[in-house]
Design an enzyme around this catalytic site. Structure first.
Site, short mmCIF file in Angstrom:
data_model
loop_
_atom_site.label_atom_id
_atom_site.label_comp_id
_atom_site.label_asym_id
_atom_site.label_seq_id
_atom_site.Cartn_x
_atom_site.Cartn_y
_atom_site.Cartn_z
N SER A 17 7.69 3.98 -0.90
CA SER A 17 6.84 4.42 0.15
C SER A 17 7.35 5.03 1.23
CB SER A 17 5.86 3.33 0.65
OG SER A 17 5.40 2.64 -0.50
N ARG A 18 8.54 4.66 1.69
CA ARG A 18 9.15 5.15 2.63
C ARG A 18 9.76 6.68 2.40
NH1 ARG A 18 10.93 -0.34 3.46
NH2 ARG A 18 10.16 -0.93 5.34
N GLN A 30 3.81 6.63 -8.02
CA GLN A 30 4.05 6.28 -9.29
C GLN A 30 4.65 4.92 -9.77
OE1 GLN A 30 2.40 8.42 -10.88
NE2 GLN A 30 2.72 7.32 -12.64
N GLY A 31 5.71 4.57 -8.80
CA GLY A 31 6.26 3.05 -8.92
C GLY A 31 5.37 2.11 -9.13
N HIS A 32 4.56 1.99 -8.13
CA HIS A 32 3.38 0.89 -8.13
C HIS A 32 2.66 1.04 -9.24
CE1 HIS A 32 4.00 1.45 -3.54
NE2 HIS A 32 4.21 0.19 -3.63
N GLY A 43 8.87 -5.04 -8.39
CA GLY A 43 9.65 -4.04 -8.97
C GLY A 43 11.14 -4.28 -8.76
N GLY A 59 0.83 -1.21 -0.11
CA GLY A 59 0.09 -0.02 0.06
C GLY A 59 0.77 1.07 0.15
N TYR A 60 0.01 2.28 0.17
CA TYR A 60 0.72 3.80 0.17
C TYR A 60 1.45 3.75 -1.27
CZ TYR A 60 1.96 7.97 2.19
OH TYR A 60 2.02 9.46 2.63
#
Lengths: 315, 315
Positions: free
Chosen positions: A219-220, A41-43, A180, A37-38
């Site tokens: 996300s971090r 754009q990478g996801h 990824g 989650g969170y």
């Protein structure tokens, strides 16, 4: 990009499997993108890769599940960012996501757990001697690939990843799964696991997506202060410099690693590791003369970031 | 029993999976019985259990594969009995078996293997430091259940079993799998693994089949001399006596175990273990006051035999 479309949210394991089997029976390719989650754009680039995974119609499932078993007690499970409503909006905006699998706890907790004694607050999965013998105890381990790099500083991490991915594969029964390459070692661990355990699943490794300034999306990243974020750019910069150098003939790994460590340290990062390894086996090399990847993990403030760059001097 | 019918012999993984998916698409329940061959009446009872597993038509697959990874280098992989032609005749005679999966080596062997250096003779799967990093390295472990009883004297056994069963499940994708309760700990390990990893497979535990004189059927029985075989009857006899005693109120486990050890030793057996444990968790108990199982492993000559008996003093 397609018109916005709300994905179906599924929380139950049996419902998820039934959904997936129905799509398969309709002749669709089922593709899964496992996430915690969170979404960023990478996801979304992983989702694009999933959508392009087959010439057949593709049914796309995104899993959103912060897997407790891949966090050690000392790690950041409690502060891992989440925004389910925001995630759903982003997924709807892609127009291609069919379902979101967002289950409750996927692990059977034993009756004798310390967690139960401590008010049921569960931060991770620990081995517990005093257990009644009924809790989760099955672990998938990719015993060599799990050991180096991130595995050295995060000893339960890949065990947790391989196990939850096995569970999600068995629940969703996908034809394709997208990971990824930012989490390079994780991607290779999953590829090896799929080969060794004969999962009938094609694994797609999707390229790293970067911010305009080069920072690998994570996300971090949101946890970085503005200053830390600025300093953290030294990671991608030093990796690009190393590749440029290698393609010009500076292929001595010791020198390359020393230079990256120096750059990161000078900009205020605390290096966890810098390794140059073969792309598939992750065996360390001393000289770059084939397909390798430079992998880096470093702390900026309280945030641990990872990044990598593939190099093939023969191509 | 149905009329004789030759099962289809399948050696290729992809062909096996395609076969299985075709049967499923026809609305059949796919049931698998994993074996290491050298079939006896006990195996045939597993096949009967598979045939009765569903009200739907059942497509039955028997796997015949002597799994190298569950044997330690010191164990009897090299002398494990085999008779593929005989097995096929027995399977044909049941009239209900649709396919036999009899693959070649299911493990990827690394380029740096000692086995390759020693002429390619492979007796088991060993961890090898000098490996090139491309060999099989993924293991499924049921970390608590694998430790006691057979796991104590056979340290790689359940790791090998859980891993090969995972592979077979992923290749065959069955709805149902049948295991013999003669290998009690193995059955419980598989049940736990299926629960913990969310395999969509129903596990059936099938009762022990015994020779007329009480000896539990095993492919290894053929390796016993006539004298050893006679002596080995003390196993089943002592287990039946222990149950009779327990139902009459002799429920102290220390006493029961001592008596079994004494009986086996006096008849010339060498005891590996005698344990009284809860049926599902395999946690040892001191007093029998619920569903337990007494498990025994003992050597008669060069043959290690196992047996067990379930007891529930409440029923």
């Amino acid at each position: 990009m397609a018109a916005p479309r709300e994905p179906e949210v599924i929380r139950d394991k049996a419902a998820m499997r039934a959904w997936s089997r129905r799509r398969r029976a309709e002749g669709k390719t089922v593709a899964v993108v496992p996430t915690m989650g969170y979404l960023h754009q990478g996801h979304l680039s992983l989702i694009s890769a999933a959508a392009a995974a087959s010439a057949d119609p593709v049914a796309i499932v995104i899993t959103i599940y912060v897997n407790p078993s891949q966090f050690a007690p000392s790690e950041d499970l409690a502060t891992y960012p989440s925004d389910f409503a925001g995630d759903l909006r982003k997924l709807a905006s892609t127009g291609v996501v069919d379902a979101v699998f967002n289950p409750p706890d996927l692990y059977v907790r034993g009756a004798g757990r310390r967690g139960a004694a401590s008010g049921g607050a569960i931060s991770c999965l620990e081995e517990e001697e005093e257990e009644a013998g009924d809790g989760h105890e099955t672990w998938v381990r990719v015993e060599r690939l799990e050991k180096g790099m991130c595995g050295a500083s995060r000893p339960v991490f890949f065990r947790g990843v391989a196990t939850i991915v096995s569970k999600l594969f068995n629940i969703i029964e996908p034809d394709v799964a997208v990971f990824g390459k930012k989490d390079y070692q994780q991607w290779r661990v999953i590829c090896r696991m799929v080969r060794d355990l004969d999962f009938a699943i094609e694994i797609i490794g999707s390229e790293i997506v970067r911010e305009a300034d080069g920072l690998a999306m994570s996300s971090r990243n949101v946890l970085l202060s503005r200053e830390e974020r600025e300093k953290a750019l030294s990671i991608s910069r030093s990796l690009v410099d190393a590749r440029t150098g290698a393609l010009k003939g500076n292929t001595d790994c010791k020198q390359i690693k020393n230079k990256i460590v120096q750059t990161l340290t000078e900009t205020g990062g605390q290096v966890d590791y810098v390794e140059i390894v073969e792309q598939e086996s992750l065996v360390p090399v001393e000289q770059i003369n084939g397909p390798v990847v430079i992998c880096v993990a470093a702390w900026f403030g309280k945030v641990r970031l990872i990044d990598n760059i593939e190099i093939d001097t023969r191509s």
